[in-house]
Design a protein around this motif. Sequence first.
Motif, PDB file in Angstrom:
ATOM      1  N   TYR A 202       0.873  -1.175   0.000  1.00  0.00           N
ATOM      2  CA  TYR A 202       0.000   0.000   0.000  1.00  0.00           C
ATOM      3  C   TYR A 202       0.906   1.220   0.000  1.00  0.00           C
ATOM      4  CZ  TYR A 202      -2.668   3.943   1.640  1.00  0.00           C
ATOM      5  OH  TYR A 202      -3.216   5.198   1.737  1.00  0.00           O
ATOM      6  N   ALA A 203       0.596   2.219  -0.820  1.00  0.00           N
ATOM      7  CA  ALA A 203       1.369   3.462  -0.845  1.00  0.00           C
ATOM      8  C   ALA A 203       0.414   4.641  -0.770  1.00  0.00           C
ATOM      9  CB  ALA A 203       2.213   3.550  -2.115  1.00  0.00           C
ATOM     10  N   GLY A 204       0.666   5.545   0.154  1.00  0.00           N
ATOM     11  CA  GLY A 204      -0.182   6.725   0.261  1.00  0.00           C
ATOM     12  C   GLY A 204      -0.261   7.212   1.690  1.00  0.00           C
ATOM     13  N   ARG A 205      -1.106   8.198   1.895  1.00  0.00           N
ATOM     14  CA  ARG A 205      -1.291   8.747   3.239  1.00  0.00           C
ATOM     15  C   ARG A 205      -2.063   7.759   4.105  1.00  0.00           C
ATOM     16  NH1 ARG A 205      -3.392  14.797   3.159  1.00  0.00           N
ATOM     17  NH2 ARG A 205      -2.720  14.642   5.327  1.00  0.00           N
ATOM     18  N   LEU A 206      -1.768   7.776   5.393  1.00  0.00           N
ATOM     19  CA  LEU A 206      -2.434   6.881   6.334  1.00  0.00           C
ATOM     20  C   LEU A 206      -3.605   7.627   6.949  1.00  0.00           C
ATOM     21  CD1 LEU A 206       0.631   5.150   8.030  1.00  0.00           C
ATOM     22  CD2 LEU A 206      -0.515   4.614   5.870  1.00  0.00           C
ATOM     23  N   ILE A 209      -9.960   7.579   5.010  1.00  0.00           N
ATOM     24  CA  ILE A 209     -10.574   7.562   3.684  1.00  0.00           C
ATOM     25  C   ILE A 209      -9.770   6.736   2.681  1.00  0.00           C
ATOM     26  CG2 ILE A 209     -11.761   9.753   4.004  1.00  0.00           C
ATOM     27  CD1 ILE A 209      -9.622  11.064   2.247  1.00  0.00           C
ATOM     28  N   LYS A 210      -8.513   6.447   2.999  1.00  0.00           N
ATOM     29  CA  LYS A 210      -7.683   5.634   2.105  1.00  0.00           C
ATOM     30  C   LYS A 210      -7.912   4.142   2.326  1.00  0.00           C
ATOM     31  CE  LYS A 210      -5.611   9.079   0.077  1.00  0.00           C
ATOM     32  NZ  LYS A 210      -5.817   9.366  -1.369  1.00  0.00           N
ATOM     33  N   GLY A 211      -8.616   3.772   3.396  1.00  0.00           N
ATOM     34  CA  GLY A 211      -9.032   2.380   3.572  1.00  0.00           C
ATOM     35  C   GLY A 211      -7.934   1.399   3.917  1.00  0.00           C
ATOM     36  N   LEU A 232       3.601  -4.369   2.898  1.00  0.00           N
ATOM     37  CA  LEU A 232       4.338  -3.118   3.061  1.00  0.00           C
ATOM     38  C   LEU A 232       3.352  -1.957   3.091  1.00  0.00           C
ATOM     39  CD1 LEU A 232       7.321  -3.484   0.541  1.00  0.00           C
ATOM     40  CD2 LEU A 232       7.221  -4.161   2.945  1.00  0.00           C
ATOM     41  N   ILE A 233       3.384  -1.193   4.164  1.00  0.00           N
ATOM     42  CA  ILE A 233       2.564   0.013   4.269  1.00  0.00           C
ATOM     43  C   ILE A 233       3.516   1.196   4.141  1.00  0.00           C
ATOM     44  CG2 ILE A 233       0.914   1.295   5.661  1.00  0.00           C
ATOM     45  CD1 ILE A 233      -0.076  -1.471   4.846  1.00  0.00           C
ATOM     46  N   VAL A 234       3.502   1.838   2.979  1.00  0.00           N
ATOM     47  CA  VAL A 234       4.468   2.896   2.678  1.00  0.00           C
ATOM     48  C   VAL A 234       3.750   4.246   2.728  1.00  0.00           C
ATOM     49  CG1 VAL A 234       6.186   3.750   1.047  1.00  0.00           C
ATOM     50  CG2 VAL A 234       5.716   1.289   1.179  1.00  0.00           C
ATOM     51  N   GLY A 235       4.051   5.032   3.725  1.00  0.00           N
ATOM     52  CA  GLY A 235       3.423   6.341   3.827  1.00  0.00           C
ATOM     53  C   GLY A 235       3.258   6.763   5.269  1.00  0.00           C
ATOM     54  N   ALA A 288     -11.618   4.168   0.658  1.00  0.00           N
ATOM     55  CA  ALA A 288     -12.922   3.998   1.291  1.00  0.00           C
ATOM     56  C   ALA A 288     -13.939   5.023   0.831  1.00  0.00           C
ATOM     57  CB  ALA A 288     -12.765   4.071   2.815  1.00  0.00           C
ATOM     58  N   GLU A 289     -13.513   6.085   0.186  1.00  0.00           N
ATOM     59  CA  GLU A 289     -14.425   7.100  -0.320  1.00  0.00           C
ATOM     60  C   GLU A 289     -14.003   7.475  -1.729  1.00  0.00           C
ATOM     61  OE1 GLU A 289     -14.980  10.414   2.270  1.00  0.00           O
ATOM     62  OE2 GLU A 289     -15.422   9.151   4.007  1.00  0.00           O
ATOM     63  N   GLY A 290     -14.743   8.424  -2.318  1.00  0.00           N
ATOM     64  CA  GLY A 290     -14.527   8.785  -3.708  1.00  0.00           C
ATOM     65  C   GLY A 290     -13.136   9.322  -3.997  1.00  0.00           C
ATOM     66  N   GLU A 291     -12.256   8.475  -4.474  1.00  0.00           N
ATOM     67  CA  GLU A 291     -10.903   8.871  -4.885  1.00  0.00           C
ATOM     68  C   GLU A 291     -11.013   9.468  -6.280  1.00  0.00           C
ATOM     69  OE1 GLU A 291      -7.276   9.473  -4.019  1.00  0.00           O
ATOM     70  OE2 GLU A 291      -7.552   7.504  -3.132  1.00  0.00           O
TER      71      GLU A 291
END
Length: 385
Positions: A202-206, A209-211, A232-235, A288-291
């Motif tokens: 996973y890559a992105g902000r924690l 809404i990012k699920g 791997l949780i990258v962010g 989890a929401e409208g990306e």
Amino acid sequence: MEKQKAAVVTPGSFYIPSGRSSSVERVVEQMIPMVPAGFDTRIFGVREPGRPVVGSIDGVIPVHRLPGGARYASAVIQALSAWRPRVVDVQNRPLLACKIKEALPDSKVVASIHSLTYISPPYMDRESAGRVLQPLDGIVVNSMYLKHEVTARHPALRDKISVNPLGVRLQDFTPRWNPSSEALREAKLRDRGWQGRRIVMYAGRLLPIKGVHHLLAALPELVRAVPDVMVLIVGSPYYQSGRPHPYERYLHDLAEPYLGHVTFIPFVSYPAISYWYHLADVVAVPSAEGEAFGLVNVEAMASAVPVVASDAGGIPEIVENGKSGIVLPLPSLGKQLGAAVIRLLNDEPLRRELGQAGRLRAARSFQWQQTAARWHELMQKLASL
């Protein structure tokens, strides 16, 4: 003949180019240097102590850095009033775009909206958003999903809205599946003691809404079916701050029983993030929401790694279900995510097929050169009016 002037105004949140900024600044950094010749273009952004007031991107596009915080809007308007650009593209700050239009009525002012955030509460209600957007000469969004959402809220703006999907620099990402790439990947895995592990990234902000919690909640299922799995949780919750966040602590609590199967990697700047994509067998995008768009999708595809994603927002416009990845209905994401990831981890030919198709799709439809060419065409059209 003197070129017409085009200004690109960043949100004023991050100094650019820096590598430690949001996706909005990355769009500017990657797209604007690729815009075809035709404008005298300047970028306006925020100043950082101890850094040059005037710089450039790639030594080509000037970047003018102004005081930040509460002074940013007035500093931008003052700089633009002195320079008098024909077109102004304001990135993800529609209220600032409206103020600029009031101050420079003879300039064509566009708001590039990257999500619904700044035209929704708590920033503004629907009526206020309509008043802010109505005077503008154009609105640029990054997906059909976002166009439909803005149009549904503000039908009178329909004809002002243009769609310009975002992109990726293919050369920044090492694609999987050729012998030299796989040999390099195996060496990286050995260096980390992860040889033989199957990697889900996973890559992105924690943020909720990012699920990300959906992926970690599937850990028991993943570990039972694929005992060598590594997630791997990258962010990080924030782009530049390491301050704690309750949701981040919650994610660590979910991972606690499976520490041998989960690794948290704090925020990684661009393009260093490509190192981690190269290790991945599957990239999960459980929004989890409208990306509205999601650059992680095209970055994974550029790396020839299949994506397992929700059908939130504009994601289905990028990831073709069954062709470049697996797209799951948002309501059943929690139930289906684990099974979809396991299916790919246990089927290397399918991973290869979807990954290579994703790389080809990114090359055909999602390169920054294409985004830049569409932006140039739109700005030329506005400048001629």
